[in-house]
Motif scaffolding. Structure first.
Motif, PDB file in Angstrom:
ATOM      1  N   MET A   1       0.448  -1.558  -0.137  1.00 43.63           N
ATOM      2  CA  MET A   1      -0.313  -0.183  -0.230  1.00 43.63           C
ATOM      3  C   MET A   1       0.397   1.076  -0.386  1.00 43.63           C
ATOM      4  O   MET A   1       0.704   2.238  -0.378  1.00 43.63           O
ATOM      5  CB  MET A   1      -1.016  -0.124   1.366  1.00 43.63           C
ATOM      6  CG  MET A   1      -2.305  -1.363   1.389  1.00 43.63           C
ATOM      7  SD  MET A   1      -3.326  -0.648  -0.369  1.00 43.63           S
ATOM      8  CE  MET A   1      -4.327   0.773  -0.525  1.00 43.63           C
ATOM      9  N   ILE A   2       2.138   1.711   0.435  1.00 34.42           N
ATOM     10  CA  ILE A   2       2.825   2.108   0.445  1.00 34.42           C
ATOM     11  C   ILE A   2       3.058   2.816  -0.990  1.00 34.42           C
ATOM     12  O   ILE A   2       3.222   3.978  -1.337  1.00 34.42           O
ATOM     13  CB  ILE A   2       4.051   2.241   0.975  1.00 34.42           C
ATOM     14  CG1 ILE A   2       3.996   2.227   3.100  1.00 34.42           C
ATOM     15  CG2 ILE A   2       5.307   3.291   1.111  1.00 34.42           C
ATOM     16  CD1 ILE A   2       5.192   1.749   4.002  1.00 34.42           C
ATOM     17  N   THR A   3       3.688   1.624  -1.492  1.00 38.00           N
ATOM     18  CA  THR A   3       3.757   1.762  -2.995  1.00 38.00           C
ATOM     19  C   THR A   3       3.036   2.590  -3.653  1.00 38.00           C
ATOM     20  O   THR A   3       2.860   3.509  -4.442  1.00 38.00           O
ATOM     21  CB  THR A   3       4.146   0.126  -3.868  1.00 38.00           C
ATOM     22  OG1 THR A   3       5.730   0.253  -2.702  1.00 38.00           O
ATOM     23  CG2 THR A   3       4.710   0.750  -5.369  1.00 38.00           C
ATOM     24  N   LEU A   4       1.697   1.649  -3.595  1.00 41.22           N
ATOM     25  CA  LEU A   4       0.202   2.283  -4.612  1.00 41.22           C
ATOM     26  C   LEU A   4       0.000   3.437  -3.978  1.00 41.22           C
ATOM     27  O   LEU A   4      -0.269   3.803  -5.386  1.00 41.22           O
ATOM     28  CB  LEU A   4      -1.335   0.555  -3.838  1.00 41.22           C
ATOM     29  CG  LEU A   4      -0.719  -0.608  -5.104  1.00 41.22           C
ATOM     30  CD1 LEU A   4      -1.700  -1.260  -4.127  1.00 41.22           C
ATOM     31  CD2 LEU A   4      -1.172  -0.236  -6.205  1.00 41.22           C
ATOM     32  N   GLY A   5      -0.041   3.574  -2.641  1.00 45.23           N
ATOM     33  CA  GLY A   5      -0.344   5.370  -2.587  1.00 45.23           C
ATOM     34  C   GLY A   5       0.495   6.205  -3.143  1.00 45.23           C
ATOM     35  O   GLY A   5       0.139   7.183  -3.501  1.00 45.23           O
ATOM     36  N   THR A  38      -8.220  -0.218  -2.949  1.00 41.18           N
ATOM     37  CA  THR A  38      -8.120  -1.645  -1.619  1.00 41.18           C
ATOM     38  C   THR A  38      -6.971  -2.910  -2.471  1.00 41.18           C
ATOM     39  O   THR A  38      -6.925  -3.600  -3.294  1.00 41.18           O
ATOM     40  CB  THR A  38      -9.196  -1.953  -1.993  1.00 41.18           C
ATOM     41  OG1 THR A  38     -10.184  -0.965  -1.953  1.00 41.18           O
ATOM     42  CG2 THR A  38      -9.376  -2.807  -0.810  1.00 41.18           C
ATOM     43  N   GLY A  39      -5.335  -3.125  -1.650  1.00 40.34           N
ATOM     44  CA  GLY A  39      -4.555  -3.811  -1.918  1.00 40.34           C
ATOM     45  C   GLY A  39      -5.574  -5.567  -1.470  1.00 40.34           C
ATOM     46  O   GLY A  39      -5.076  -6.055  -2.534  1.00 40.34           O
ATOM     47  N   SER A  40      -6.219  -5.404  -0.647  1.00 46.21           N
ATOM     48  CA  SER A  40      -6.836  -6.656  -0.594  1.00 46.21           C
ATOM     49  C   SER A  40      -8.202  -6.872  -1.101  1.00 46.21           C
ATOM     50  O   SER A  40      -9.008  -5.905  -0.915  1.00 46.21           O
ATOM     51  CB  SER A  40      -6.728  -7.344   0.821  1.00 46.21           C
ATOM     52  OG  SER A  40      -8.201  -8.492   1.133  1.00 46.21           O
ATOM     53  N   GLN A  41      -8.361  -7.608  -2.345  1.00 47.56           N
ATOM     54  CA  GLN A  41      -9.102  -7.141  -3.085  1.00 47.56           C
ATOM     55  C   GLN A  41     -10.624  -8.328  -2.642  1.00 47.56           C
ATOM     56  O   GLN A  41     -11.482  -7.909  -3.274  1.00 47.56           O
ATOM     57  CB  GLN A  41      -8.535  -7.899  -5.070  1.00 47.56           C
ATOM     58  CG  GLN A  41      -8.123  -6.710  -5.517  1.00 47.56           C
ATOM     59  CD  GLN A  41      -8.322  -5.173  -4.923  1.00 47.56           C
ATOM     60  OE1 GLN A  41      -9.621  -5.008  -6.231  1.00 47.56           O
ATOM     61  NE2 GLN A  41      -8.051  -4.025  -4.716  1.00 47.56           N
ATOM     62  N   PHE A  42     -10.470  -9.178  -1.598  1.00 49.02           N
ATOM     63  CA  PHE A  42     -11.294 -10.183  -1.641  1.00 49.02           C
ATOM     64  C   PHE A  42     -11.832 -10.395  -0.205  1.00 49.02           C
ATOM     65  O   PHE A  42     -10.776 -10.445   0.762  1.00 49.02           O
ATOM     66  CB  PHE A  42     -11.582 -12.002  -2.226  1.00 49.02           C
ATOM     67  CG  PHE A  42     -10.340 -12.022  -4.354  1.00 49.02           C
ATOM     68  CD1 PHE A  42     -12.280 -11.800  -4.515  1.00 49.02           C
ATOM     69  CD2 PHE A  42      -9.669 -11.953  -3.701  1.00 49.02           C
ATOM     70  CE1 PHE A  42     -11.565 -11.394  -6.311  1.00 49.02           C
ATOM     71  CE2 PHE A  42      -9.537 -11.469  -5.985  1.00 49.02           C
ATOM     72  CZ  PHE A  42     -10.859 -11.412  -6.516  1.00 49.02           C
ATOM     73  N   ALA A  43     -12.526 -10.545   0.544  1.00 48.62           N
ATOM     74  CA  ALA A  43     -13.222 -10.504   1.242  1.00 48.62           C
ATOM     75  C   ALA A  43     -13.197 -12.197   2.075  1.00 48.62           C
ATOM     76  O   ALA A  43     -12.170 -12.856  -0.033  1.00 48.62           O
ATOM     77  CB  ALA A  43     -14.781 -10.495   2.002  1.00 48.62           C
ATOM     78  N   TYR A 139       2.055  -3.675 -12.498  1.00 47.42           N
ATOM     79  CA  TYR A 139       0.460  -4.154 -11.847  1.00 47.42           C
ATOM     80  C   TYR A 139       0.931  -5.697 -12.034  1.00 47.42           C
ATOM     81  O   TYR A 139       1.063  -6.352 -12.282  1.00 47.42           O
ATOM     82  CB  TYR A 139      -0.156  -3.902 -12.094  1.00 47.42           C
ATOM     83  CG  TYR A 139      -0.312  -1.966 -12.172  1.00 47.42           C
ATOM     84  CD1 TYR A 139      -0.952  -2.094 -11.039  1.00 47.42           C
ATOM     85  CD2 TYR A 139      -0.397  -1.472 -13.297  1.00 47.42           C
ATOM     86  CE1 TYR A 139      -0.916  -0.224 -10.549  1.00 47.42           C
ATOM     87  CE2 TYR A 139      -0.691   0.248 -13.265  1.00 47.42           C
ATOM     88  CZ  TYR A 139      -0.895   0.000 -12.533  1.00 47.42           C
ATOM     89  OH  TYR A 139      -1.255   2.474 -11.701  1.00 47.42           O
ATOM     90  N   VAL A 140       0.436  -6.055 -10.505  1.00 50.19           N
ATOM     91  CA  VAL A 140       0.931  -7.487 -10.449  1.00 50.19           C
ATOM     92  C   VAL A 140      -0.920  -7.841 -10.971  1.00 50.19           C
ATOM     93  O   VAL A 140      -1.616  -7.597 -10.998  1.00 50.19           O
ATOM     94  CB  VAL A 140       0.602  -7.755  -8.582  1.00 50.19           C
ATOM     95  CG1 VAL A 140       0.729  -9.273  -7.947  1.00 50.19           C
ATOM     96  CG2 VAL A 140       1.726  -6.719  -7.403  1.00 50.19           C
ATOM     97  N   THR A 141      -0.027  -8.642 -11.590  1.00 46.05           N
ATOM     98  CA  THR A 141      -1.245  -9.883 -12.226  1.00 46.05           C
ATOM     99  C   THR A 141      -1.586 -10.938 -11.737  1.00 46.05           C
ATOM    100  O   THR A 141      -2.620 -11.738 -12.157  1.00 46.05           O
ATOM    101  CB  THR A 141      -0.836 -10.108 -13.727  1.00 46.05           C
ATOM    102  OG1 THR A 141       0.575 -10.567 -14.083  1.00 46.05           O
ATOM    103  CG2 THR A 141      -0.845  -8.362 -14.504  1.00 46.05           C
ATOM    104  N   GLY A 148      -1.230  -4.693  -6.458  1.00 51.87           N
ATOM    105  CA  GLY A 148      -0.184  -4.673  -6.331  1.00 51.87           C
ATOM    106  C   GLY A 148       0.926  -3.740  -7.552  1.00 51.87           C
ATOM    107  O   GLY A 148       0.483  -3.710  -8.204  1.00 51.87           O
ATOM    108  N   VAL A 149       1.951  -3.032  -6.637  1.00 55.22           N
ATOM    109  CA  VAL A 149       2.644  -2.525  -8.349  1.00 55.22           C
ATOM    110  C   VAL A 149       4.411  -3.704  -8.113  1.00 55.22           C
ATOM    111  O   VAL A 149       4.517  -4.302  -6.896  1.00 55.22           O
ATOM    112  CB  VAL A 149       3.072  -1.755  -8.702  1.00 55.22           C
ATOM    113  CG1 VAL A 149       2.239  -0.633  -9.474  1.00 55.22           C
ATOM    114  CG2 VAL A 149       3.686  -0.560  -7.656  1.00 55.22           C
ATOM    115  N   THR A 150       4.479  -4.237  -8.618  1.00 55.87           N
ATOM    116  CA  THR A 150       5.929  -5.247  -8.843  1.00 55.87           C
ATOM    117  C   THR A 150       7.150  -3.948  -8.932  1.00 55.87           C
ATOM    118  O   THR A 150       8.318  -4.562  -7.549  1.00 55.87           O
ATOM    119  CB  THR A 150       6.330  -5.960 -10.119  1.00 55.87           C
ATOM    120  OG1 THR A 150       6.058  -5.325 -11.566  1.00 55.87           O
ATOM    121  CG2 THR A 150       4.619  -7.225 -10.506  1.00 55.87           C
ATOM    122  N   THR A 151       7.018  -2.911  -8.854  1.00 58.19           N
ATOM    123  CA  THR A 151       8.155  -1.846  -9.582  1.00 58.19           C
ATOM    124  C   THR A 151       7.486  -0.880  -9.489  1.00 58.19           C
ATOM    125  O   THR A 151       6.604  -0.531 -10.035  1.00 58.19           O
ATOM    126  CB  THR A 151       9.621  -2.440 -10.392  1.00 58.19           C
ATOM    127  OG1 THR A 151       8.935  -1.951 -11.665  1.00 58.19           O
ATOM    128  CG2 THR A 151      10.240  -3.840 -10.202  1.00 58.19           C
TER     129      THR A 151
END
Length: 156
Positions: A1-5, A38-43, A139-141, A148-151
């Motif tokens: 989330m730090i990177t995404l933010g 939202t980093g955690s996409q699924f409940a 992005y993480v696929t 998230g992102v890979t880099t």
């Protein structure tokens, strides 16, 4: 989330500039980051114990359901203009950390880490910017992992 933010703020320079001018906005900015991406996409997966209707769809006893936290965080009945990133959004009842008995036990620690990291990053690197065009961010696929992102290539 730090990177995404960080990425999200770099993609919204008006919001980033407001945060740089008023660092006290960091708590609201982090809450909006959590809602917006939202980093955690699924409940947790659920199985219906009886027939139930949800949003006009019948879920039969024994059928499984995945609830999308990210979708809930864009609910127009809860969030005005939900696809817009707004660090001033209030209230912001997002579900990035779940809810009720399924609330993340580390949510307070995660919030503190994100707030401290992003506030420090933008304070220490006032000229921080993406080093690649937006469409070159990877992005993480793998859908078995959190979003998230890979880099994140940056320069300052």
């Amino acid at each position: 989330m730090i990177t995404l933010g960080t990425l999200t703020l770099l993609q919204h320079p008006d919001q980033l500039n407001q945060l740089r001018q008023d660092p006290s906005l960091i708590k609201g900015a982090v809450e909006e980051i959590l809602r917006y991406l939202t980093g955690s996409q699924f409940a947790t997966r659920r199985v219906a114990i009886e027939d139930v209707e949800v949003g006009g769809q019948t879920i039969k006893k024994g059928e499984g359901v995945w609830a999308l936290n990210a979708s809930a965080n864009e609910d127009e009945s809860v969030f005005k203009d939900p696809t817009r990133f707004d660090i001033h959004r209030a209230p912001n009842p997002h579900l990035a950390f779940g809810d009720g008995i399924h609330q993340c036990v580390a949510e307070h620690l995660a919030r503190a880490e994100i707030q401290i990291a992003i506030a420090t990053l933008i304070r220490r690197l006032p000229n921080l910017q993406l080093a690649v065009p937006d469409d070159k961010v990877n992005y993480v696929t793998d859908h078995t992992r959190d979003f998230g992102v890979t880099t994140l290539p940056v320069k300052w």
